[in-house]
Write a protein that holds these residues in place. Sequence first.
Motif, PDB file in Angstrom:
ATOM      1  N   PRO A  34      33.120  26.745  43.704  1.00  0.00           N
ATOM      2  CA  PRO A  34      33.591  27.510  44.861  1.00  0.00           C
ATOM      3  C   PRO A  34      35.005  27.089  45.250  1.00  0.00           C
ATOM      4  O   PRO A  34      35.332  25.902  45.250  1.00  0.00           O
ATOM      5  N   GLY A  35      35.824  28.074  45.570  1.00  0.00           N
ATOM      6  CA  GLY A  35      37.197  27.815  45.968  1.00  0.00           C
ATOM      7  C   GLY A  35      38.206  27.953  44.847  1.00  0.00           C
ATOM      8  O   GLY A  35      39.407  27.892  45.077  1.00  0.00           O
ATOM      9  N   ASP A  36      37.725  28.167  43.624  1.00  0.00           N
ATOM     10  CA  ASP A  36      38.654  28.289  42.498  1.00  0.00           C
ATOM     11  C   ASP A  36      39.286  29.671  42.451  1.00  0.00           C
ATOM     12  O   ASP A  36      38.624  30.682  42.671  1.00  0.00           O
ATOM     13  N   LEU A  37      40.571  29.676  42.131  1.00  0.00           N
ATOM     14  CA  LEU A  37      41.339  30.896  41.931  1.00  0.00           C
ATOM     15  C   LEU A  37      41.724  30.963  40.459  1.00  0.00           C
ATOM     16  O   LEU A  37      42.275  30.002  39.916  1.00  0.00           O
ATOM     17  N   ALA A  46      44.321  43.973  26.946  1.00  0.00           N
ATOM     18  CA  ALA A  46      44.427  42.634  26.357  1.00  0.00           C
ATOM     19  C   ALA A  46      43.096  41.890  26.339  1.00  0.00           C
ATOM     20  O   ALA A  46      42.860  41.055  25.478  1.00  0.00           O
ATOM     21  N   GLY A  47      42.217  42.177  27.300  1.00  0.00           N
ATOM     22  CA  GLY A  47      40.927  41.501  27.346  1.00  0.00           C
ATOM     23  C   GLY A  47      40.646  40.808  28.665  1.00  0.00           C
ATOM     24  O   GLY A  47      39.723  39.998  28.753  1.00  0.00           O
ATOM     25  N   LYS A  48      41.400  41.123  29.714  1.00  0.00           N
ATOM     26  CA  LYS A  48      41.204  40.477  31.010  1.00  0.00           C
ATOM     27  C   LYS A  48      39.802  40.735  31.571  1.00  0.00           C
ATOM     28  O   LYS A  48      39.132  39.809  32.017  1.00  0.00           O
ATOM     29  N   THR A  49      39.369  41.987  31.538  1.00  0.00           N
ATOM     30  CA  THR A  49      38.047  42.309  32.067  1.00  0.00           C
ATOM     31  C   THR A  49      36.947  41.755  31.164  1.00  0.00           C
ATOM     32  O   THR A  49      35.904  41.312  31.652  1.00  0.00           O
ATOM     33  N   HIS A  87      36.186  39.790  42.020  1.00  0.00           N
ATOM     34  CA  HIS A  87      37.033  40.284  40.931  1.00  0.00           C
ATOM     35  C   HIS A  87      38.028  41.274  41.520  1.00  0.00           C
ATOM     36  O   HIS A  87      37.636  42.311  42.049  1.00  0.00           O
ATOM     37  N   VAL A  88      39.312  40.952  41.412  1.00  0.00           N
ATOM     38  CA  VAL A  88      40.367  41.739  42.032  1.00  0.00           C
ATOM     39  C   VAL A  88      41.307  42.269  40.954  1.00  0.00           C
ATOM     40  O   VAL A  88      41.680  41.545  40.035  1.00  0.00           O
ATOM     41  N   VAL A 113      34.419  32.196  43.659  1.00  0.00           N
ATOM     42  CA  VAL A 113      35.420  32.105  42.599  1.00  0.00           C
ATOM     43  C   VAL A 113      36.147  33.436  42.634  1.00  0.00           C
ATOM     44  O   VAL A 113      35.520  34.495  42.527  1.00  0.00           O
ATOM     45  N   VAL A 114      37.455  33.396  42.839  1.00  0.00           N
ATOM     46  CA  VAL A 114      38.250  34.615  42.930  1.00  0.00           C
ATOM     47  C   VAL A 114      39.049  34.765  41.646  1.00  0.00           C
ATOM     48  O   VAL A 114      39.814  33.873  41.268  1.00  0.00           O
ATOM     49  N   VAL A 115      38.846  35.888  40.956  1.00  0.00           N
ATOM     50  CA  VAL A 115      39.558  36.198  39.714  1.00  0.00           C
ATOM     51  C   VAL A 115      40.457  37.392  39.994  1.00  0.00           C
ATOM     52  O   VAL A 115      39.980  38.441  40.435  1.00  0.00           O
ATOM     53  N   VAL A 116      41.762  37.219  39.733  1.00  0.00           N
ATOM     54  CA  VAL A 116      42.721  38.284  40.027  1.00  0.00           C
ATOM     55  C   VAL A 116      43.445  38.690  38.750  1.00  0.00           C
ATOM     56  O   VAL A 116      44.135  37.886  38.128  1.00  0.00           O
ATOM     57  N   GLU A 117      43.249  39.956  38.372  1.00  0.00           N
ATOM     58  CA  GLU A 117      44.017  40.530  37.272  1.00  0.00           C
ATOM     59  C   GLU A 117      45.332  41.048  37.846  1.00  0.00           C
ATOM     60  O   GLU A 117      45.357  41.578  38.949  1.00  0.00           O
ATOM     61  N   TRP A 118      46.418  40.902  37.100  1.00  0.00           N
ATOM     62  CA  TRP A 118      47.738  41.375  37.509  1.00  0.00           C
ATOM     63  C   TRP A 118      48.198  40.701  38.797  1.00  0.00           C
ATOM     64  O   TRP A 118      48.889  41.304  39.609  1.00  0.00           O
TER      65      TRP A 118
END
Length: 168
Positions: A34-37, A46-49, A87-88, A113-118
């Motif tokens: 928890p808390g990881d970006l 490219a394969g982000k998703t 997932h953003v 856990v927040v994952v941000v594409e772009w």
Amino acid sequence: MEATHSPAAEAALTLTSPDQMQELGRRIAKLLRPGDLVMLTGELGAGKTTLTRGLGEGLGVRGAVTSPTFVIARVHPSLVGGPALVHVDAYRLGGGLDEMEDLDLDVSLPESVVVVEWGDGKVEDLSDDRLHVVIHRVVGNTDDEQRQVTLRGVGARWATAELAGLMA
């Protein structure tokens, strides 16, 4: 899969299939808390998703992880008592921190856990600690699936992470 060993907070990997990208996501998930970006950078396709789908599997979250392009952010609650996956897709956001702040990611970050594409140039202020994953298609290769993935941990949280061992 080939890993190039670098300092503890950085690793470069060569992946040759979407399955390997998803497996990398599952392995990265074992390091997350928890808390990881996590910031994902790479051109369209490219394969982000695919990587994020593996993160979701590894974290044991509910719901199919798909690109959040049209909803901008999607929350996947944990099914196993772990952190939720937020997932953003920041692609359509203008780049201003104001638009990112409207998503209240700073509220979600401590327990998720927040994952941000772009997210380059848009979310760095959310946390001093982040995992930055850069995915490049390998050009000049007949295998269209080959990707060069660079993992770079930023901040004290990632200073001792053994990123090079993720695909060993």
